[in-house]
Design a protein around this motif. Structure first.
Motif, PDB file in Angstrom:
ATOM      1  N   LEU A  52       0.850  -1.191   0.000  1.00  0.00           N
ATOM      2  CA  LEU A  52       0.000   0.000   0.000  1.00  0.00           C
ATOM      3  C   LEU A  52       0.886   1.240   0.000  1.00  0.00           C
ATOM      4  CD1 LEU A  52      -2.518  -1.043   2.808  1.00  0.00           C
ATOM      5  CD2 LEU A  52      -2.762  -1.351   0.355  1.00  0.00           C
ATOM      6  N   SER A  53       0.582   2.201  -0.870  1.00  0.00           N
ATOM      7  CA  SER A  53       1.299   3.477  -0.933  1.00  0.00           C
ATOM      8  C   SER A  53       0.268   4.582  -0.790  1.00  0.00           C
ATOM      9  CB  SER A  53       2.003   3.649  -2.274  1.00  0.00           C
ATOM     10  OG  SER A  53       2.753   2.515  -2.593  1.00  0.00           O
ATOM     11  N   PHE A  54       0.538   5.536   0.091  1.00  0.00           N
ATOM     12  CA  PHE A  54      -0.411   6.619   0.316  1.00  0.00           C
ATOM     13  C   PHE A  54       0.260   7.771   1.038  1.00  0.00           C
ATOM     14  CE2 PHE A  54      -0.559   3.507   3.640  1.00  0.00           C
ATOM     15  CZ  PHE A  54      -0.555   4.233   4.820  1.00  0.00           C
ATOM     16  N   ALA A  55      -0.312   8.965   0.871  1.00  0.00           N
ATOM     17  CA  ALA A  55       0.149  10.149   1.591  1.00  0.00           C
ATOM     18  C   ALA A  55      -0.789  10.363   2.766  1.00  0.00           C
ATOM     19  CB  ALA A  55       0.149  11.360   0.682  1.00  0.00           C
ATOM     20  N   LEU A  56      -0.211  10.552   3.940  1.00  0.00           N
ATOM     21  CA  LEU A  56      -1.011  10.754   5.141  1.00  0.00           C
ATOM     22  C   LEU A  56      -0.269  11.722   6.049  1.00  0.00           C
ATOM     23  CD1 LEU A  56      -3.621   9.778   6.568  1.00  0.00           C
ATOM     24  CD2 LEU A  56      -2.225   8.031   7.665  1.00  0.00           C
ATOM     25  N   ARG A  57      -0.943  12.789   6.421  1.00  0.00           N
ATOM     26  CA  ARG A  57      -0.372  13.816   7.306  1.00  0.00           C
ATOM     27  C   ARG A  57       0.977  14.328   6.789  1.00  0.00           C
ATOM     28  NH1 ARG A  57      -3.011  10.252  10.774  1.00  0.00           N
ATOM     29  NH2 ARG A  57      -1.200   8.992  11.261  1.00  0.00           N
ATOM     30  N   GLY A  58       1.055  14.586   5.492  1.00  0.00           N
ATOM     31  CA  GLY A  58       2.239  15.184   4.903  1.00  0.00           C
ATOM     32  C   GLY A  58       3.389  14.232   4.622  1.00  0.00           C
ATOM     33  N   ASN A  59       3.211  12.950   4.875  1.00  0.00           N
ATOM     34  CA  ASN A  59       4.258  11.960   4.622  1.00  0.00           C
ATOM     35  C   ASN A  59       3.745  10.888   3.678  1.00  0.00           C
ATOM     36  OD1 ASN A  59       6.185  13.024   6.503  1.00  0.00           O
ATOM     37  ND2 ASN A  59       4.933  12.174   8.141  1.00  0.00           N
ATOM     38  N   VAL A  60       4.615  10.432   2.779  1.00  0.00           N
ATOM     39  CA  VAL A  60       4.268   9.302   1.924  1.00  0.00           C
ATOM     40  C   VAL A  60       4.678   8.042   2.674  1.00  0.00           C
ATOM     41  CG1 VAL A  60       4.744   8.111  -0.243  1.00  0.00           C
ATOM     42  CG2 VAL A  60       4.543  10.597  -0.207  1.00  0.00           C
ATOM     43  N   GLU A  66       1.419  -7.831   6.163  1.00  0.00           N
ATOM     44  CA  GLU A  66       2.042  -9.057   6.668  1.00  0.00           C
ATOM     45  C   GLU A  66       1.014 -10.045   7.216  1.00  0.00           C
ATOM     46  OE1 GLU A  66       5.083  -9.669   6.097  1.00  0.00           O
ATOM     47  OE2 GLU A  66       5.858  -7.685   5.641  1.00  0.00           O
ATOM     48  N   ALA A  67      -0.144  -9.530   7.674  1.00  0.00           N
ATOM     49  CA  ALA A  67      -1.183 -10.389   8.241  1.00  0.00           C
ATOM     50  C   ALA A  67      -2.518  -9.676   8.122  1.00  0.00           C
ATOM     51  CB  ALA A  67      -0.880 -10.691   9.705  1.00  0.00           C
ATOM     52  N   LEU A  85       7.937   0.063   4.520  1.00  0.00           N
ATOM     53  CA  LEU A  85       8.913   0.006   3.442  1.00  0.00           C
ATOM     54  C   LEU A  85       9.402   1.386   3.030  1.00  0.00           C
ATOM     55  CD1 LEU A  85       7.154  -2.586   1.094  1.00  0.00           C
ATOM     56  CD2 LEU A  85       8.856  -3.020   2.850  1.00  0.00           C
ATOM     57  N   THR A  86       8.847   2.431   3.606  1.00  0.00           N
ATOM     58  CA  THR A  86       9.126   3.805   3.196  1.00  0.00           C
ATOM     59  C   THR A  86      10.613   4.123   3.224  1.00  0.00           C
ATOM     60  OG1 THR A  86       6.978   4.429   4.064  1.00  0.00           O
ATOM     61  CG2 THR A  86       8.494   6.220   3.566  1.00  0.00           C
ATOM     62  N   GLU A  88      13.134   2.090   3.030  1.00  0.00           N
ATOM     63  CA  GLU A  88      13.851   1.282   2.048  1.00  0.00           C
ATOM     64  C   GLU A  88      13.653   1.800   0.637  1.00  0.00           C
ATOM     65  OE1 GLU A  88      12.588  -2.767   2.342  1.00  0.00           O
ATOM     66  OE2 GLU A  88      12.620  -2.713   4.514  1.00  0.00           O
ATOM     67  N   ALA A  89      12.437   2.276   0.365  1.00  0.00           N
ATOM     68  CA  ALA A  89      12.089   2.680  -1.007  1.00  0.00           C
ATOM     69  C   ALA A  89      12.544   4.095  -1.333  1.00  0.00           C
ATOM     70  CB  ALA A  89      10.578   2.558  -1.207  1.00  0.00           C
ATOM     71  N   GLY A  90      12.852   4.899  -0.317  1.00  0.00           N
ATOM     72  CA  GLY A  90      13.220   6.285  -0.575  1.00  0.00           C
ATOM     73  C   GLY A  90      12.008   7.115  -0.934  1.00  0.00           C
ATOM     74  N   GLN A  91      12.199   8.155  -1.690  1.00  0.00           N
ATOM     75  CA  GLN A  91      11.085   9.015  -2.071  1.00  0.00           C
ATOM     76  C   GLN A  91      10.241   8.349  -3.139  1.00  0.00           C
ATOM     77  OE1 GLN A  91      10.234  11.944  -0.755  1.00  0.00           O
ATOM     78  NE2 GLN A  91      11.899  11.807   0.721  1.00  0.00           N
ATOM     79  N   ALA A  92       8.932   8.387  -2.980  1.00  0.00           N
ATOM     80  CA  ALA A  92       8.036   7.775  -3.954  1.00  0.00           C
ATOM     81  C   ALA A  92       7.470   8.813  -4.892  1.00  0.00           C
ATOM     82  CB  ALA A  92       6.887   7.059  -3.255  1.00  0.00           C
TER      83      ALA A  92
END
Length: 92
Positions: A52-60, A66-67, A85-86, A88-92
């Motif tokens: 899941l990728s999403f922006a929430l409260r100014g952060n991606v 996992e369960a 994973l944020t 590890e993935a760096g800026q999205a």
């Protein structure tokens, strides 16, 4: 245990948002990606291994499911439902 769970319920059970209404708003306004595709339905099925990728409260945030929970438990239990994973993935 079920193999899938509604996206809005997962977000609420995992304590990513405070209410299901906030989860539905996050999803239905097109601000959510489920394994790379934009999702606009709160009832979209989530499976173990989905990202899941999403922006929430100014952060991606990028998280991997996992369960799948059976209930909305305490914060420690909720934190075990996903891995972050944020960083590890760096800026999205």
């Amino acid at each position: 245990m079920a193999e899938t769970l509604r996206l809005d319920k997962f977000l609420w059970f995992a304590r990513i948002v405070k209410t299901r209404a906030l989860a539905q708003d996050l999803v239905e306004n097109g601000r959510m990606r489920l394994s790379g595709r934009i999702v606009e339905r709160a009832a979209a099925p989530v499976r173990i291994g989905d990202v899941l990728s999403f922006a929430l409260r100014g952060n991606v945030r990028i998280i991997r499911v996992e369960a799948l929970p059976a209930r909305r438990g305490p914060p420690a239990e909720a934190r075990a439902l996903y891995s972050e994973l944020t960083s590890e993935a760096g800026q999205a």
